[in-house]
Design a protein around this motif. Structure first.
Motif, PDB file in Angstrom:
ATOM      1  N   VAL A 115      -6.290  72.006  17.754  1.00  0.00           N
ATOM      2  CA  VAL A 115      -6.046  71.518  16.389  1.00  0.00           C
ATOM      3  C   VAL A 115      -7.374  71.409  15.646  1.00  0.00           C
ATOM      4  O   VAL A 115      -8.276  70.694  16.100  1.00  0.00           O
ATOM      5  CB  VAL A 115      -5.334  70.138  16.416  1.00  0.00           C
ATOM      6  N   PRO A 116      -7.515  72.096  14.513  1.00  0.00           N
ATOM      7  CA  PRO A 116      -8.761  71.953  13.747  1.00  0.00           C
ATOM      8  C   PRO A 116      -8.920  70.529  13.217  1.00  0.00           C
ATOM      9  O   PRO A 116      -7.960  69.937  12.729  1.00  0.00           O
ATOM     10  CB  PRO A 116      -8.587  72.935  12.580  1.00  0.00           C
ATOM     11  N   LEU A 117     -10.132  70.003  13.376  1.00  0.00           N
ATOM     12  CA  LEU A 117     -10.515  68.723  12.756  1.00  0.00           C
ATOM     13  C   LEU A 117     -11.440  69.140  11.616  1.00  0.00           C
ATOM     14  O   LEU A 117     -12.638  69.312  11.783  1.00  0.00           O
ATOM     15  CB  LEU A 117     -11.214  67.838  13.792  1.00  0.00           C
ATOM     16  N   LEU A 118     -10.800  69.376  10.477  1.00  0.00           N
ATOM     17  CA  LEU A 118     -11.433  70.176   9.426  1.00  0.00           C
ATOM     18  C   LEU A 118     -12.117  69.335   8.353  1.00  0.00           C
ATOM     19  O   LEU A 118     -11.512  68.417   7.790  1.00  0.00           O
ATOM     20  CB  LEU A 118     -10.339  71.047   8.784  1.00  0.00           C
ATOM     21  N   VAL A 119     -13.384  69.670   8.081  1.00  0.00           N
ATOM     22  CA  VAL A 119     -14.050  69.235   6.852  1.00  0.00           C
ATOM     23  C   VAL A 119     -14.386  70.543   6.148  1.00  0.00           C
ATOM     24  O   VAL A 119     -15.230  71.310   6.621  1.00  0.00           O
ATOM     25  CB  VAL A 119     -15.327  68.430   7.144  1.00  0.00           C
ATOM     26  N   HIS A 325     -16.003  57.667  -0.335  1.00  0.00           N
ATOM     27  CA  HIS A 325     -14.770  56.989  -0.767  1.00  0.00           C
ATOM     28  C   HIS A 325     -13.744  57.209   0.333  1.00  0.00           C
ATOM     29  O   HIS A 325     -13.295  58.330   0.565  1.00  0.00           O
ATOM     30  CB  HIS A 325     -14.270  57.544  -2.100  1.00  0.00           C
ATOM     31  N   ASN A 326     -13.344  56.129   1.006  1.00  0.00           N
ATOM     32  CA  ASN A 326     -12.576  56.287   2.248  1.00  0.00           C
ATOM     33  C   ASN A 326     -11.159  56.783   2.056  1.00  0.00           C
ATOM     34  O   ASN A 326     -10.642  57.498   2.926  1.00  0.00           O
ATOM     35  CB  ASN A 326     -12.574  54.973   3.052  1.00  0.00           C
ATOM     36  N   THR A 327     -10.491  56.437   0.945  1.00  0.00           N
ATOM     37  CA  THR A 327      -9.118  56.951   0.816  1.00  0.00           C
ATOM     38  C   THR A 327      -9.052  58.263   0.032  1.00  0.00           C
ATOM     39  O   THR A 327      -8.007  58.891  -0.025  1.00  0.00           O
ATOM     40  CB  THR A 327      -8.154  55.920   0.175  1.00  0.00           C
ATOM     41  N   ILE A 328     -10.175  58.701  -0.580  1.00  0.00           N
ATOM     42  CA  ILE A 328     -10.176  59.999  -1.271  1.00  0.00           C
ATOM     43  C   ILE A 328     -10.862  61.014  -0.358  1.00  0.00           C
ATOM     44  O   ILE A 328     -10.194  61.742   0.376  1.00  0.00           O
ATOM     45  CB  ILE A 328     -10.830  59.898  -2.675  1.00  0.00           C
ATOM     46  N   ARG A 329     -12.212  61.071  -0.313  1.00  0.00           N
ATOM     47  CA  ARG A 329     -12.880  62.048   0.570  1.00  0.00           C
ATOM     48  C   ARG A 329     -12.588  61.740   2.038  1.00  0.00           C
ATOM     49  O   ARG A 329     -12.583  62.616   2.886  1.00  0.00           O
ATOM     50  CB  ARG A 329     -14.377  62.068   0.276  1.00  0.00           C
ATOM     51  N   GLY A 330     -12.322  60.454   2.331  1.00  0.00           N
ATOM     52  CA  GLY A 330     -12.052  60.086   3.724  1.00  0.00           C
ATOM     53  C   GLY A 330     -10.593  60.215   4.104  1.00  0.00           C
ATOM     54  O   GLY A 330     -10.225  59.905   5.238  1.00  0.00           O
ATOM     55  N   ALA A 331      -9.725  60.660   3.208  1.00  0.00           N
ATOM     56  CA  ALA A 331      -8.304  60.761   3.542  1.00  0.00           C
ATOM     57  C   ALA A 331      -7.604  61.775   2.623  1.00  0.00           C
ATOM     58  O   ALA A 331      -7.690  62.982   2.854  1.00  0.00           O
ATOM     59  CB  ALA A 331      -7.642  59.390   3.495  1.00  0.00           C
ATOM     60  N   ALA A 332      -6.938  61.285   1.559  1.00  0.00           N
ATOM     61  CA  ALA A 332      -6.034  62.150   0.798  1.00  0.00           C
ATOM     62  C   ALA A 332      -6.739  63.318   0.112  1.00  0.00           C
ATOM     63  O   ALA A 332      -6.254  64.458   0.145  1.00  0.00           O
ATOM     64  CB  ALA A 332      -5.283  61.314  -0.239  1.00  0.00           C
ATOM     65  N   GLY A 333      -7.888  63.062  -0.510  1.00  0.00           N
ATOM     66  CA  GLY A 333      -8.591  64.145  -1.217  1.00  0.00           C
ATOM     67  C   GLY A 333      -9.053  65.219  -0.251  1.00  0.00           C
ATOM     68  O   GLY A 333      -8.963  66.417  -0.543  1.00  0.00           O
ATOM     69  N   ALA A 334      -9.547  64.784   0.920  1.00  0.00           N
ATOM     70  CA  ALA A 334     -10.001  65.757   1.928  1.00  0.00           C
ATOM     71  C   ALA A 334      -8.838  66.613   2.392  1.00  0.00           C
ATOM     72  O   ALA A 334      -8.978  67.839   2.585  1.00  0.00           O
ATOM     73  CB  ALA A 334     -10.609  65.021   3.120  1.00  0.00           C
ATOM     74  N   ALA A 335      -7.657  66.001   2.577  1.00  0.00           N
ATOM     75  CA  ALA A 335      -6.494  66.758   3.052  1.00  0.00           C
ATOM     76  C   ALA A 335      -6.045  67.772   2.000  1.00  0.00           C
ATOM     77  O   ALA A 335      -5.667  68.910   2.334  1.00  0.00           O
ATOM     78  CB  ALA A 335      -5.362  65.795   3.392  1.00  0.00           C
TER      79      ALA A 335
END
Ligand code: NAP
Length: 350
Positions: A115-119, A325-335
């Protein structure tokens, strides 16, 4: 893209789910048509099921959408997952098995070898493991994960340093309360206080960093060899995880060389000009008292990591502070950025 693609959100009522809803409003490629949550919320309209916690009003387009149980069936081909980790394994696998692409924030599959752990800026080539994932698991869809919300601040700071050979990293975090979801940490525990423990977080930072900065090798991802040690703390900030790191490198570029490498860092999202790609994934500041959570967490609409205080370290070679930003770059935005990359690189058909 001529026609927008229907997408769904699993765990749409939670903290990260709400960020997905907010960020997907008016997305040029994606149209949010399907919402999933627990059986406590299923059957209700989104506005009835959700305690909206973000600034501003709930987007009007979702308020009356029905909330479904998190079961595949009539869900769209791409689903973003922000479900509780206690249920994410089964739910995400069921969707992938039924042919959906699951772009997940949950920790459950991050360390699976296939499974890719993608950034998107750092390890886009890890997506090449996806055919192996489909072959091994017999899936017609798949799972792509993004890292823990504190890990991403660290790896964004470290990725430009790979060229100098990373040997050792010691990192400490100051993590915002939104990272614990809602209602999260009780106010009596966090107001005027610092809690020097976040269950499982240090292990996640250490192992995820190794995987993200590792190399894709034939049909597997070989972890980076460097040693990483993490201290994780919860602090009374609302949004924005601060990461302070000391690094030992094989070659010594000097402080100015380090800052130049960081400031010039970019990846596939910038080359492809993806809609959620910030112009600069990393911004380096020379201000002696920045980055600060309240002032810098929303840089680049929350998708830019701000790095400051780059200087020499008296124990290792260099040290710096990074803010994500934990819920943007660290979560939803990154996805969302990851989903854009999957489409643009042809892993998911339009
Ligand atoms: P949260 O606010 O507690 O939300 C959890 C979500 O999961 C809610 O939508 C909830 O729906 C749903 N859920 C709970 N039990 C379920 C079940 N049995 N079946 C289906 N859905 C269920 O948590 P969060 O902070 O948004 O985090 C969500 C995920 O993202 C977690 O895996 C977390 O580790 C990860 N993550 C969080 C952050 C962050 O900064 N917060 C960052 C990166 C990753 P109901 O409302 O119906 O209960």
């Amino acid at each position: 893209m001529e026609k927008r693609i229907d997408v769904g959100v699993l765990g749409a009522t939670g903290m990260v789910g709400q960020q997905f809803i907010r960020l997907l409003e008016n997305h040029p490629w994606f149209r949010l048509t399907w919402l999933g949550a627990s059986d406590r919320s299923a059957g209700k309209r989104y506005k009835e099921a959700t305690n909206w916690r973000l600034d501003g009003e709930m987007p009007a387009g979702v308020a009356d959408l029905p909330v479904h149980e998190c079961k595949p069936g009539d869900a769209p081909p791409i689903v973003f997952s922000a479900t509780d980790a206690s249920v994410a394994t089964e739910i995400e696998q069921a969707f992938a098995n039924a042919g959906h692409w699951v772009i997940s924030n949950s920790r459950n599959h991050r360390m699976d070898l296939d499974v890719p752990l993608l950034v998107a800026e750092i390890n886009a080539e890890h997506l090449r493991v996806l055919p192996t994932q489909q072959r091994l698991r017999g899936w017609t869809g798949g799972i792509v994960t993004n890292p823990n919300c504190s890990t991403i601040g660290l790896v964004m700071g470290l990725a430009p340093l790979r060229q100098f050979g990373i040997r050792k990293v010691v990192v400490a975090t100051m993590q915002a309360v939104s990272g614990a979801g809602y209602p999260g940490v009780p106010s009596m525990d966090i107001l005027g206080n610092v809690v020097p423990y976040i269950g499982g977080e240090e292990e996640k930072m250490q192992t995820e960093t190794q995987k993200i900065l590792g190399n894709f090798d034939a049909d597997r991802i070989a972890p980076m060899g460097a040693n990483v040690s993490a201290h994780c703390n919860r602090v009374p900030a609302i949004d924005g995880h601060t990461v302070v790191a000391s690094v030992e490198l094989e070659t010594k570029p000097g402080v100015e060389g380090l800052k130049k490498a960081m400031a010039e860092f970019a990846g596939r999202p910038q080359e492809l000009k993806l809609p959620f790609a910030p112009e600069r994934p990393l911004v380096v500041t020379d201000a002696p008292d920045r980055p600060q959570t309240r002032r810098d967490a929303l840089a680049g609409n929350g998708m830019t990591v701000t790095v400051g205080r780059v200087r020499e370290c008296t124990v290792f070679d260099y040290k710096f502070t990074a803010l994500v930003h934990n819920t943007i770059r660290g979560a939803a935005g990154a996805a969302i950025l990851n989903a854009e990359l999957l489409l643009e690189e042809g892993y998911v058909q339009r």
